[in-house]
Design a protein around this motif. Structure first.
Motif, PDB file in Angstrom:
ATOM      1  N   ARG A   9       0.846  -1.215   0.000  1.00 46.59           N
ATOM      2  CA  ARG A   9       0.000   0.000   0.000  1.00 46.59           C
ATOM      3  C   ARG A   9       0.871   1.252   0.000  1.00 46.59           C
ATOM      4  N   LEU A  10       1.918   1.278   0.847  1.00 47.98           N
ATOM      5  CA  LEU A  10       2.811   2.426   0.884  1.00 47.98           C
ATOM      6  C   LEU A  10       3.517   2.605  -0.453  1.00 47.98           C
ATOM      7  N   ALA A  11       3.995   1.520  -1.037  1.00 47.89           N
ATOM      8  CA  ALA A  11       4.669   1.608  -2.340  1.00 47.89           C
ATOM      9  C   ALA A  11       3.740   2.233  -3.379  1.00 47.89           C
ATOM     10  N   GLU A  12       2.480   1.844  -3.354  1.00 47.71           N
ATOM     11  CA  GLU A  12       1.513   2.395  -4.307  1.00 47.71           C
ATOM     12  C   GLU A  12       1.275   3.888  -4.059  1.00 47.71           C
ATOM     13  N   TYR A  13       1.127   4.279  -2.808  1.00 43.38           N
ATOM     14  CA  TYR A  13       0.996   5.708  -2.505  1.00 43.38           C
ATOM     15  C   TYR A  13       2.211   6.477  -3.006  1.00 43.38           C
ATOM     16  N   ASP A  17       3.010   9.799  -5.632  1.00 40.52           N
ATOM     17  CA  ASP A  17       3.395  10.996  -4.863  1.00 40.52           C
ATOM     18  C   ASP A  17       2.334  11.392  -3.844  1.00 40.52           C
ATOM     19  N   GLU A  18       1.680  10.411  -3.243  1.00 44.81           N
ATOM     20  CA  GLU A  18       0.637  10.647  -2.251  1.00 44.81           C
ATOM     21  C   GLU A  18       1.164  10.337  -0.849  1.00 44.81           C
ATOM     22  N   PHE A  19       2.221  11.044  -0.484  1.00 41.94           N
ATOM     23  CA  PHE A  19       2.898  10.785   0.782  1.00 41.94           C
ATOM     24  C   PHE A  19       2.029  11.157   1.983  1.00 41.94           C
ATOM     25  N   SER A  20       1.285  12.251   1.884  1.00 41.65           N
ATOM     26  CA  SER A  20       0.407  12.662   2.997  1.00 41.65           C
ATOM     27  C   SER A  20      -0.705  11.651   3.237  1.00 41.65           C
ATOM     28  N   LYS A  21      -1.283  11.121   2.169  1.00 42.29           N
ATOM     29  CA  LYS A  21      -2.327  10.107   2.311  1.00 42.29           C
ATOM     30  C   LYS A  21      -1.765   8.861   2.993  1.00 42.29           C
ATOM     31  N   ALA A  22      -0.545   8.497   2.603  1.00 43.84           N
ATOM     32  CA  ALA A  22       0.099   7.329   3.209  1.00 43.84           C
ATOM     33  C   ALA A  22       0.273   7.534   4.707  1.00 43.84           C
ATOM     34  N   VAL A  71       9.130   3.069  -7.599  1.00 47.69           N
ATOM     35  CA  VAL A  71       9.365   2.362  -6.347  1.00 47.69           C
ATOM     36  C   VAL A  71       9.595   0.897  -6.684  1.00 47.69           C
ATOM     37  N   SER A  72      10.661   0.330  -6.149  1.00 43.71           N
ATOM     38  CA  SER A  72      10.918  -1.089  -6.365  1.00 43.71           C
ATOM     39  C   SER A  72       9.901  -1.923  -5.596  1.00 43.71           C
ATOM     40  N   ALA A  73       9.899  -3.201  -5.870  1.00 46.29           N
ATOM     41  CA  ALA A  73       9.061  -4.113  -5.088  1.00 46.29           C
ATOM     42  C   ALA A  73       9.581  -4.135  -3.652  1.00 46.29           C
ATOM     43  N   PHE A  83      12.283  -0.564   0.328  1.00 43.38           N
ATOM     44  CA  PHE A  83      12.241  -0.474  -1.128  1.00 43.38           C
ATOM     45  C   PHE A  83      13.126   0.681  -1.567  1.00 43.38           C
ATOM     46  N   VAL A  84      13.442   0.698  -2.860  1.00 40.71           N
ATOM     47  CA  VAL A  84      14.207   1.798  -3.441  1.00 40.71           C
ATOM     48  C   VAL A  84      13.206   2.771  -4.039  1.00 40.71           C
ATOM     49  N   LEU A  85      13.368   4.043  -3.703  1.00 42.02           N
ATOM     50  CA  LEU A  85      12.500   5.113  -4.189  1.00 42.02           C
ATOM     51  C   LEU A  85      13.323   6.041  -5.069  1.00 42.02           C
ATOM     52  N   ASN A  86      12.847   6.282  -6.280  1.00 43.22           N
ATOM     53  CA  ASN A  86      13.480   7.236  -7.198  1.00 43.22           C
ATOM     54  C   ASN A  86      12.478   8.327  -7.535  1.00 43.22           C
ATOM     55  N   MET A  87      12.845   9.569  -7.277  1.00 44.01           N
ATOM     56  CA  MET A  87      11.990  10.700  -7.612  1.00 44.01           C
ATOM     57  C   MET A  87      12.700  11.556  -8.665  1.00 44.01           C
TER      58      MET A  87
END
Length: 119
Positions: A9-13, A17-22, A71-73, A83-87
């Motif tokens: 769920r966090l990876a999907e958020y 770019d829905e960090f606040s929702k997460a 976001v990686s798996a 996970f690895v996060l690339n922005m």
């Protein structure tokens, strides 16, 4: 929710770019966030969901344009996942850049209680 469900769920958020929702849905009220180093305007450690929300808003206000987030798996072990996060973004007053970090999370009682970032 299980650790795996929270991780996915966090990876999907994050992909959207829905960090606040997460934070609202998945984080404990007393969650802690740890950055790899102190940067101007930000503390190395932030405690509490309200402070995390403020930190997210502050970071977002510094972003001029977003071009995508990947976001990686998630990798799950016990009550933790990463996970690895690339922005791909352009910060105000800077050139377009890709920020890459390893994000590590700890879960307790169905909520994220800690996050730590490594660059």
């Amino acid at each position: 929710m299980t650790v795996e469900q929270i991780a996915n769920r966090l990876a999907e958020y994050c992909r959207h770019d829905e960090f606040s929702k997460a934070q609202e849905e998945l984080y404990a009220d007393d969650a802690v966030s740890i950055e790899p180093f102190v940067t101007p305007g930000f503390e190395k450690e932030t405690k509490g969901r309200a402070a995390l929300k403020e930190k997210d808003q502050k970071f977002s206000s510094m972003v001029e344009s977003r071009y995508g987030t990947t976001v990686s798996a998630p990798v799950i072990a016990g009550n933790s996942f990463s996970f690895v996060l690339n922005m791909d973004l352009k910060m105000k007053g800077r050139e377009r850049e890709t920020m890459e970090e390893i994000c590590v999370y700890t879960v307790k009682d169905g909520k994220i209680i800690a996050e730590q970032f490594f660059m």
